[in-house]
Structures are given as structure tokens and as C-alpha cells.
Write a protein that holds these residues in place. Structure first.
Motif, mmCIF file in Angstrom:
data_model
loop_
_atom_site.group_PDB
_atom_site.id
_atom_site.type_symbol
_atom_site.label_atom_id
_atom_site.label_comp_id
_atom_site.label_asym_id
_atom_site.label_seq_id
_atom_site.Cartn_x
_atom_site.Cartn_y
_atom_site.Cartn_z
ATOM 1 N N TYR A 57 1.697 -2.556 0.086
ATOM 2 C CA TYR A 57 0.504 -2.535 0.934
ATOM 3 C C TYR A 57 -0.676 -3.067 0.121
ATOM 4 O O TYR A 57 -0.970 -2.555 -0.954
ATOM 5 C CB TYR A 57 0.200 -1.117 1.420
ATOM 6 C CG TYR A 57 1.173 -0.632 2.465
ATOM 7 C CD1 TYR A 57 0.949 -0.890 3.808
ATOM 8 C CD2 TYR A 57 2.322 0.067 2.108
ATOM 9 C CE1 TYR A 57 1.841 -0.464 4.775
ATOM 10 C CE2 TYR A 57 3.227 0.499 3.066
ATOM 11 C CZ TYR A 57 2.981 0.231 4.404
ATOM 12 O OH TYR A 57 3.874 0.654 5.349
ATOM 13 N N THR A 86 -1.952 -0.146 8.828
ATOM 14 C CA THR A 86 -1.402 0.969 9.605
ATOM 15 C C THR A 86 -0.639 0.421 10.812
ATOM 16 O O THR A 86 0.448 0.886 11.141
ATOM 17 C CB THR A 86 -2.531 1.897 10.081
ATOM 18 O OG1 THR A 86 -3.301 2.288 8.955
ATOM 19 C CG2 THR A 86 -1.992 3.124 10.776
ATOM 20 N N CYS B 52 1.897 11.113 13.734
ATOM 21 C CA CYS B 52 2.369 9.778 14.101
ATOM 22 C C CYS B 52 3.439 9.264 13.141
ATOM 23 O O CYS B 52 4.176 8.341 13.470
ATOM 24 C CB CYS B 52 1.202 8.791 14.157
ATOM 25 S SG CYS B 52 0.372 8.547 12.569
ATOM 26 N N SER B 54 2.936 7.689 10.335
ATOM 27 C CA SER B 54 2.545 6.488 9.589
ATOM 28 C C SER B 54 2.670 6.692 8.085
ATOM 29 O O SER B 54 3.093 5.795 7.360
ATOM 30 C CB SER B 54 1.089 6.120 9.904
ATOM 31 O OG SER B 54 0.971 5.699 11.232
ATOM 32 N N ARG B 57 6.388 6.462 7.001
ATOM 33 C CA ARG B 57 6.876 5.075 6.988
ATOM 34 C C ARG B 57 6.253 4.298 5.831
ATOM 35 O O ARG B 57 6.937 3.546 5.135
ATOM 36 C CB ARG B 57 6.534 4.383 8.310
ATOM 37 C CG ARG B 57 7.315 4.892 9.496
ATOM 38 C CD ARG B 57 7.109 4.003 10.713
ATOM 39 N NE ARG B 57 5.725 3.938 11.131
ATOM 40 C CZ ARG B 57 5.155 4.818 11.968
ATOM 41 N NH1 ARG B 57 5.865 5.819 12.451
ATOM 42 N NH2 ARG B 57 3.896 4.700 12.312
ATOM 43 N N ALA B 58 4.932 4.497 5.634
ATOM 44 C CA ALA B 58 4.247 3.777 4.561
ATOM 45 C C ALA B 58 4.817 4.140 3.202
ATOM 46 O O ALA B 58 5.058 3.275 2.357
ATOM 47 C CB ALA B 58 2.751 4.084 4.598
ATOM 48 N N THR B 61 8.222 2.498 2.642
ATOM 49 C CA THR B 61 8.103 1.070 2.371
ATOM 50 C C THR B 61 7.550 0.831 0.970
ATOM 51 O O THR B 61 8.098 0.037 0.205
ATOM 52 C CB THR B 61 7.160 0.417 3.402
ATOM 53 O OG1 THR B 61 7.605 0.768 4.705
ATOM 54 C CG2 THR B 61 7.128 -1.084 3.256
ATOM 55 N N GLU B 62 6.476 1.526 0.664
ATOM 56 C CA GLU B 62 5.792 1.276 -0.612
ATOM 57 C C GLU B 62 6.689 1.627 -1.799
ATOM 58 O O GLU B 62 6.676 0.936 -2.817
ATOM 59 C CB GLU B 62 4.502 2.093 -0.672
ATOM 60 C CG GLU B 62 3.674 1.909 -1.929
ATOM 61 C CD GLU B 62 3.033 0.529 -2.032
ATOM 62 O OE1 GLU B 62 2.726 -0.070 -0.996
ATOM 63 O OE2 GLU B 62 2.839 0.050 -3.160
ATOM 64 N N ASN B 63 7.446 2.707 -1.674
ATOM 65 C CA ASN B 63 8.194 3.195 -2.831
ATOM 66 C C ASN B 63 9.696 2.982 -2.746
ATOM 67 O O ASN B 63 10.434 3.514 -3.568
ATOM 68 C CB ASN B 63 7.886 4.683 -3.020
ATOM 69 C CG ASN B 63 6.426 4.931 -3.298
ATOM 70 O OD1 ASN B 63 5.900 4.469 -4.300
ATOM 71 N ND2 ASN B 63 5.754 5.638 -2.402
ATOM 72 N N ASP B 64 10.150 2.213 -1.755
ATOM 73 C CA ASP B 64 11.583 1.953 -1.575
ATOM 74 C C ASP B 64 12.394 3.248 -1.593
ATOM 75 O O ASP B 64 13.399 3.368 -2.298
ATOM 76 C CB ASP B 64 12.105 0.982 -2.648
ATOM 77 C CG ASP B 64 11.356 -0.337 -2.630
ATOM 78 O OD1 ASP B 64 11.116 -0.851 -1.524
ATOM 79 O OD2 ASP B 64 11.004 -0.847 -3.703
ATOM 80 N N CYS B 191 -2.291 7.566 2.376
ATOM 81 C CA CYS B 191 -3.717 7.686 2.719
ATOM 82 C C CYS B 191 -4.233 6.377 3.312
ATOM 83 O O CYS B 191 -5.023 6.387 4.261
ATOM 84 C CB CYS B 191 -4.540 8.045 1.492
ATOM 85 S SG CYS B 191 -4.182 9.676 0.850
ATOM 86 N N ASN B 193 -2.658 4.356 5.108
ATOM 87 C CA ASN B 193 -2.126 4.128 6.450
ATOM 88 C C ASN B 193 -2.319 5.292 7.408
ATOM 89 O O ASN B 193 -1.822 5.247 8.528
ATOM 90 C CB ASN B 193 -0.644 3.753 6.352
ATOM 91 C CG ASN B 193 -0.486 2.373 5.772
ATOM 92 O OD1 ASN B 193 -0.825 1.384 6.387
ATOM 93 N ND2 ASN B 193 -0.017 2.307 4.536
ATOM 94 N N CYS B 194 -3.022 6.321 6.996
ATOM 95 C CA CYS B 194 -3.286 7.427 7.923
ATOM 96 C C CYS B 194 -4.380 6.993 8.898
ATOM 97 O O CYS B 194 -5.506 6.729 8.492
ATOM 98 C CB CYS B 194 -3.725 8.676 7.164
ATOM 99 S SG CYS B 194 -4.103 10.045 8.272
#
Lengths: 157, 243
Positions: A57, A86, B52, B54, B57-58, B61-64, B191, B193-194
Motif C-alpha cells: 500500500y 481502501t 467492513c 478492510s 484484507r489490507a 495483502t500487505e504482509n502476505d 489504519c 485502510n480503515c
């Protein structure tokens, strides 16, 4: 005098101990990483290794350096504090190489209900709809512009 | 000069010490970031959480994070009446895809995002037999995966269930508070993506961080305070039923 006549044994024993300690120190030098104990009882270099992970990101500050027009649209709307990624997903690749990596067009029918589908556990003040009743199957962006979702007098803008 | 076995024995430790410095190379410098100037934590405002997913999911993705494992997840609580000792809790797929409608909309229903509490007195780092997990000087509980044996002591020791064994590496894994992001001046993936700002990264050593004003003006609680872990993830509006 006679008490010390066999003192050679003791010296040989001390030699064996000394050799053992030396061997221990040598092996320890090889096995314990250099940065162990730099900050505490762990390998100090691990901090830099963990910090070196690649980003997925990019962060909204990066997005805003190029997409000032979207920021302008968002700033007075209800979604002003919703960061770009997001909804648009992880786009550090796009930030690194904007020409060849382009974000996908989003499907509002999937995206909006993630947050706005009614649920008893959501805070009372949060805008929620039962999507099946709310729009009669129409896509959300027929009426709402996602960057500034309020429906104004002139319809969606 | 004639080298005898004795001479060799005396030379060995010196050679060993020298070789270690050759192997180690020069450490990477981190400019503009002083470990001693930060003490990281997080603020979670439950009155803003909409479940939600988010953040989940974030984080993945970020940390595999491997499928089916979670470094952060969201729980939904349902408390009917006075019986706060027995809440009904669900977390389908860690809340990653949101939540189905509540079975019983009456009573109290609310979401609780969870993650490593980055305890200042963490039980997990105390039990590690090899020094593979530790509290960094800036207050983040981390795992050195090249040192971890995968013995699972830390997984059992964590009172919050925040650790797991990665099925491919067989080493302990947990939230790093996106250490690779916060060292670069970014906020964590969760944080970032919240959408409602329910999760906020907090630097407790930074006097201008808004966390200080928030903590002074709100009734804030940590999870399981009786464990005396000195957790640094602060919850606003935390119900007594939350475990």
C-alpha cells in the motif's frame, strides 16, 4: 615440600580446563551473530531486516501527489477521510510505475455494500441500507458519485 | 618461524573473532529514524468500527499472511441482557468479507477488531527460549524468523491469541505493526485502510500525537488488564463482555 611433589597433575588439569574454555569461546564466536545483544537478548540486525519488507500500500500521501483532482472532489464529501486504497486496493506498484500498472475499474455493487449494508452491529449513526430494497438492482454509482456520495439537487455529479 | 600446534591453538580465537566481522558486513543505516524516540501503540475506537473487514484484507495483502491465518481480525459480539459473562461471538473468516446480518438484532451487537497488543511486558517474548521474539526499542513486538525454532511456546503464552505458526516457514508469525511501514513514516496497512478512522496508529513518545489528547478525554481500556501485560492497543467504548 612433599605435598607439592605431584603438582604437575594439577597443571595438566588446569590446561584441559583452559583448552575447553578456549574451544567454547571460539565456537561461540562463530555461532552467535554479531548483532546479537545490540539492543537486547536478540539479533539486532533483525530490526533492519523486518523494516526492509516491500510495501504493497503506497499510502494516501503518495496518491495525492498526482491525483489532486480527486482530492478536490473528495474534500467536502462524506468520503473525505476514506483513503484511496481502501476502495482501490493496494497500489504501491502503480505508484512506482504509473504508466504500466493501471488500477482496475471498480464494481460499486460489490464495493459499497462492504461498508453500507445494514447490520445491527454497526454504529447507529453510520449510513446503512438494505441493498436489495434500496436501489432496486441499480448500481450505486447511478445516483451516488463514490468520491462525494451525497445526492445533490442536480442529481449525481 | 616454526608453527607448533600450541601456536595454532592460541591463534584460533583471534582468527574466529576477525572472521565474524568479515561475515557480518556493515549494518544498514536508518536515517531520520531514532529508535529511542518512538513507542508505538494503537488506538481502536469501537464506536466507529463498522465491521467492513478492510483492515483484515489490507493486513493480509500487505504482509502476505497465509490464507486462513490472521494477524488482525474482527469479532462480532452479541450480548442479550445482563449476562455479560457469556457473550455470543462470531468472526466468519476473520471478518475479512464483512459480516452476515445479526441473528438477533436485539440487545447489544458490536464489532471488536483485534491484533497484537504490543505489550510492554509481553508474556510471549518472555517464554522464547532462543531470543527469536523480542520487544524492539521502539515498542513493537517482533519475530526474527531466521532465529525462530517454531517451538510454539509464544503461541501458547499470548493471552490474546495473536500468534500462529506459518504453515510454510514453520516459524511463529504475528502483527509487526507494519514495522516496515512505520519505520518509513507511513501508518500501518490496517489504519491506512480503515474507512471510518476507527483504528489509529499511535506514537506514545511523540507529544504532538493526537493519542494523548484522546486518552486524557475518553474512557479507554485495554484487553485483559488483569494480565498486567501493559498492552499498548487502547480501546475506546470497550464493553465488559469482550474477552
Amino acid at each position: 615440600m612433599n605435598a607439592f611433589k605431584d603438582a604437575g597433575h594439577l597443571f595438566r588439569l588446569a590446561g584441559v580446563f583452559l583448552a575447553g574454555i578456549l574451544l567454547f569461546l571460539v565456537i561461540r564466536e562463530f555461532l552467535v551473530p554479531k548483532s546479537f545483544g545490540e539492543y537486547g537478548h536478540y539479533r539486532g540486525a533483525a530490526l533492519a531486516e523486518i523494516a526492509a519488507r516491500p510495501l504493497h500500500y503506497a499510502g494516501h500521501d503518495t496518491c495525492e501527489t498526482c491525483h489532486a483532482d480527486v482530492l478536490e472532489k473528495k474534500k467536502d464529501g462524506k468520503h473525505a477521510h476514506v483513503n484511496c486504497e481502501t476502495c482501490h486496493g493496494a497500489l504501491a506498484n502503480h505508484a512506482d510505475d504509473p504508466a504500466s500498472v493501471t488500477p482496475q475499474k471498480l464494481d460499486t455493487a460489490v464495493l459499497c455494500v462492504r461498508c453500507h449494508e445494514a447490520n445491527a452491529a454497526k454504529p447507529r449513526g453510520f449510513p446503512q441500507v438494505v441493498s436489495a430494497d434500496h436501489s432496486n438492482g441499480l448500481a450505486c454509482d447511478t445516483c451516488h458519485q463514490p468520491h462525494s456520495p451525497a445526492i445533490t439537487a442536480g442529481g449525481a455529479k | 618461524m616454526n608453527l607448533t600446534r600450541r601456536h595454532m591453538l592460541l591463534l584460533l580465537p583471534a582468527a574466529g573473532a576477525a572472521w565474524k566481522y568479515v561475515l557480518a558486513g556493515t549494518p544498514e543505516a536508518a536515517p531520520n529514524y531514532k529508535l529511542s524516540e518512538h513507542w508505538w501503540g494503537m488506538l481502536i475506537d469501537l464506536t466507529k468500527c463498522i465491521g467492513c473487514g478492510s483492515c483484515v484484507r489490507a493486513c493480509q495483502t500487505e504482509n502476505d499472511v497465509p490464507e486462513g491465518y490472521f494477524r488482525t481480525w474482527v469479532e462480532r459480539y452479541h450480548v442479550t441482557d445482563y449476562d455479560i459473562e457469556n457473550p455470543q461471538v462470531d468472526s466468519p473468516d476473520g471478518g475479512k468479507k464483512g459480516f452476515p446480518p445479526a441473528k438477533d438484532p436485539s440487545g447489544k451487537n458490536f464489532f471488536v477488531p483485534k491484533l497484537c497488543n504490543h505489550c510492554a511486558d509481553s508474556p510471549c517474548t518472555q517464554v522464547c527460549p532462543v531470543g527469536a521474539t523480542f520487544i524492539s526499542p521502539d515498542g513493537v513486538v517482533l519475530v526474527d524468523k531466521t532465529y525462530c525454532l517454531g517451538c510454539r511456546y509464544c503461541v501458547q503464552a499470548c493471552p490474546y491469541g495473536c500468534r500462529f505458526i506459518n504453515p510454510t516457514t514453520n516459524t511463529a508469525e504475528k502483527c509487526t505493526l507494519c514495522y516496515h511501514r512505520i519505520r518509513k513514516g507511513l501508518t500501518t496497512a490496517c489504519c491506512e485502510n480503515c474507512p471510518t478512522g476507527a483504528r489509529q496508529l499511535a506514537d506514545l513518545k511523540n507529544p504532538s500525537d493526537p493519542i494523548h489528547e484522546f486518552l486524557k478525554t475518553h474512557s479507554v481500556q485495554v484487553l485483559k488488564p488483569y494480565m498486567a501485560t501493559h498492552a499498548k492497543v487502547f480501546y475506546n467504548g470497550l464493553d465488559g463482555s469482550v474477552r
